[in-house]
Design a protein around this motif. Structure first.
Motif, PDB file in Angstrom:
ATOM      1  N   GLY A  11      25.567  35.727  36.047  1.00 39.84           N
ATOM      2  CA  GLY A  11      26.999  35.777  36.298  1.00 39.84           C
ATOM      3  C   GLY A  11      27.839  35.999  35.056  1.00 39.84           C
ATOM      4  N   VAL A  12      27.214  36.010  33.880  1.00 40.24           N
ATOM      5  CA  VAL A  12      27.949  36.252  32.637  1.00 40.24           C
ATOM      6  C   VAL A  12      27.602  37.653  32.151  1.00 40.24           C
ATOM      7  N   SER A  13      28.623  38.460  31.932  1.00 39.18           N
ATOM      8  CA  SER A  13      28.406  39.821  31.439  1.00 39.18           C
ATOM      9  C   SER A  13      28.800  39.907  29.970  1.00 39.18           C
ATOM     10  N   ARG A  14      28.417  40.976  29.333  1.00 38.24           N
ATOM     11  CA  ARG A  14      28.797  41.207  27.939  1.00 38.24           C
ATOM     12  C   ARG A  14      30.301  41.328  27.788  1.00 38.24           C
ATOM     13  N   GLU A  15      30.967  41.775  28.848  1.00 36.52           N
ATOM     14  CA  GLU A  15      32.419  41.950  28.797  1.00 36.52           C
ATOM     15  C   GLU A  15      33.179  40.642  28.997  1.00 36.52           C
ATOM     16  N   ASP A  16      32.484  39.610  29.414  1.00 35.06           N
ATOM     17  CA  ASP A  16      33.098  38.290  29.608  1.00 35.06           C
ATOM     18  C   ASP A  16      33.751  37.875  28.285  1.00 35.06           C
ATOM     19  N   PRO A  17      34.996  37.425  28.324  1.00 37.85           N
ATOM     20  CA  PRO A  17      35.672  37.013  27.082  1.00 37.85           C
ATOM     21  C   PRO A  17      34.899  35.951  26.301  1.00 37.85           C
ATOM     22  N   ARG A  18      34.180  35.086  27.001  1.00 39.04           N
ATOM     23  CA  ARG A  18      33.390  34.060  26.306  1.00 39.04           C
ATOM     24  C   ARG A  18      32.237  34.691  25.537  1.00 39.04           C
ATOM     25  N   ALA A  19      31.616  35.718  26.115  1.00 43.83           N
ATOM     26  CA  ALA A  19      30.527  36.416  25.432  1.00 43.83           C
ATOM     27  C   ALA A  19      31.056  37.172  24.220  1.00 43.83           C
ATOM     28  N   GLN A  20      32.199  37.795  24.380  1.00 41.23           N
ATOM     29  CA  GLN A  20      32.805  38.513  23.259  1.00 41.23           C
ATOM     30  C   GLN A  20      33.186  37.542  22.150  1.00 41.23           C
ATOM     31  N   ALA A  21      33.695  36.373  22.523  1.00 43.77           N
ATOM     32  CA  ALA A  21      34.065  35.363  21.526  1.00 43.77           C
ATOM     33  C   ALA A  21      32.831  34.851  20.792  1.00 43.77           C
ATOM     34  N   ALA A  22      31.755  34.581  21.515  1.00 49.27           N
ATOM     35  CA  ALA A  22      30.521  34.104  20.883  1.00 49.27           C
ATOM     36  C   ALA A  22      29.985  35.150  19.910  1.00 49.27           C
ATOM     37  N   ALA A  23      29.997  36.411  20.314  1.00 49.98           N
ATOM     38  CA  ALA A  23      29.531  37.486  19.442  1.00 49.98           C
ATOM     39  C   ALA A  23      30.405  37.587  18.191  1.00 49.98           C
ATOM     40  N   THR A  24      31.697  37.427  18.341  1.00 49.26           N
ATOM     41  CA  THR A  24      32.614  37.490  17.201  1.00 49.26           C
ATOM     42  C   THR A  24      32.360  36.340  16.234  1.00 49.26           C
ATOM     43  N   ILE A  25      32.184  35.149  16.769  1.00 47.75           N
ATOM     44  CA  ILE A  25      31.882  33.995  15.915  1.00 47.75           C
ATOM     45  C   ILE A  25      30.592  34.250  15.142  1.00 47.75           C
ATOM     46  N   THR A  26      29.560  34.688  15.852  1.00 50.65           N
ATOM     47  CA  THR A  26      28.265  34.930  15.223  1.00 50.65           C
ATOM     48  C   THR A  26      28.363  36.019  14.165  1.00 50.65           C
ATOM     49  N   SER A  27      29.081  37.084  14.460  1.00 48.63           N
ATOM     50  CA  SER A  27      29.244  38.179  13.500  1.00 48.63           C
ATOM     51  C   SER A  27      29.951  37.719  12.230  1.00 48.63           C
ATOM     52  N   GLY A  28      30.785  36.702  12.354  1.00 46.44           N
ATOM     53  CA  GLY A  28      31.539  36.211  11.211  1.00 46.44           C
ATOM     54  C   GLY A  28      30.832  35.181  10.350  1.00 46.44           C
ATOM     55  N   HIS A  29      29.654  34.762  10.747  1.00 45.97           N
ATOM     56  CA  HIS A  29      28.955  33.726   9.976  1.00 45.97           C
ATOM     57  C   HIS A  29      28.784  34.057   8.493  1.00 45.97           C
ATOM     58  N   PRO A  30      28.412  35.296   8.120  1.00 47.30           N
ATOM     59  CA  PRO A  30      28.224  35.550   6.685  1.00 47.30           C
ATOM     60  C   PRO A  30      29.479  35.326   5.837  1.00 47.30           C
TER      61      PRO A  30
END
Length: 101
Positions: A11-30
């Motif tokens: 039920g969760v897609s890549r376009e889900d705002p929560r998925a996009q937020a998680a990806a953004t957080i992860t991308s910002g770790h460095p």
């Protein structure tokens, strides 16, 4: 080397705002966690039935750096974001022929 493969929950897609937020957080770790030596992450582009949805591969200069990363507040924030929407498998490895720091 720290490797994580995330699979979105039903039920969760890549376009889900929560998925996009998680990806953004992860991308910002460095930018937020100086112990990271290298960092690669992104959405799977193959869409095979047996593939993970999002993957990250990172390296650390020492085992101590990896341990510091694990408890870093920004990493914990990322884990919480993913926990709500995905399951994951993780492996911390020494590449073949590598030596433990």
């Amino acid at each position: 080397m720290h490797v994580v493969a995330f699979t979105l929950k039903p039920g969760v897609s890549r376009e889900d705002p929560r998925a996009q937020a998680a990806a953004t957080i992860t991308s910002g770790h460095p930018a937020a966690i100086p112990e990271i030596a290298t960092w690669y992450c992104g959405w799977d582009i193959t869409h095979r039935p047996d593939s993970a949805d999002f993957l990250l591969v990172s390296t650390f200069d020492t085992a101590a750096d990896c341990e510091t990363f694990q408890s870093h507040p920004e990493h914990q924030r990322g884990k919480e974001a993913w926990r709500q929407i995905a399951t994951w498998m993780v492996a911390d490895i020494l590449p073949c022929g590598g030596e433990h720091s």
